[in-house]
Design a protein around this motif. Sequence first.
Motif: not given
Length: 148
Positions: A56-65, A80-85, A98-101, A128-137
């Motif tokens: 296991v090379t890395d563990i980090k918090r993923a801030r997802l709503s 991963k979508a960034r959504i602005a309320y 207020t932007v959440q992922s 509104v959708i701020v961005s959507i990107t494909e992840t490596a998950i």
Amino acid sequence: MQSEWFECKVRYDKTLESGLVKKTTETYLVDAISFTEAEKRFIEEITPFMTGEFIVTDIKRARLSDLFDSEDLNDDHWFKARIAYISIDEKTAVEKRTVQSALIQANDFHRAVARLDEAMKGTLGEWVIVSITETAIIDVFKFKASDL
């Protein structure tokens, strides 16, 4: 305690279809309440699928709503979508964002947008959708009551 999402990476030797062995790093998402629990659960989840040594090379918090997974087997990518309320400050009449992922499981970008639109239909406020990107998950390991 409320659980959180942790992005975990594992490095191992993967045997390709051609027979070559290549060092590979893959990313997974784990539902846990701490880094320690995330690592423990992650190792338990991936061990049956690994042959040979892995680290296991890395563990980090993923801030997802939100996380919108799919039952459709064709939906094999995570976006991963960034959504602005959007709200209006009553005192100053200024628009506030207020932007959440959120994480969305879909087979392509267009389906990810459609699935997000569908999931957000009942939302009371404007967004509104701020961005959507494909992840490596590669996969998501949710908490199961049997994990206790």
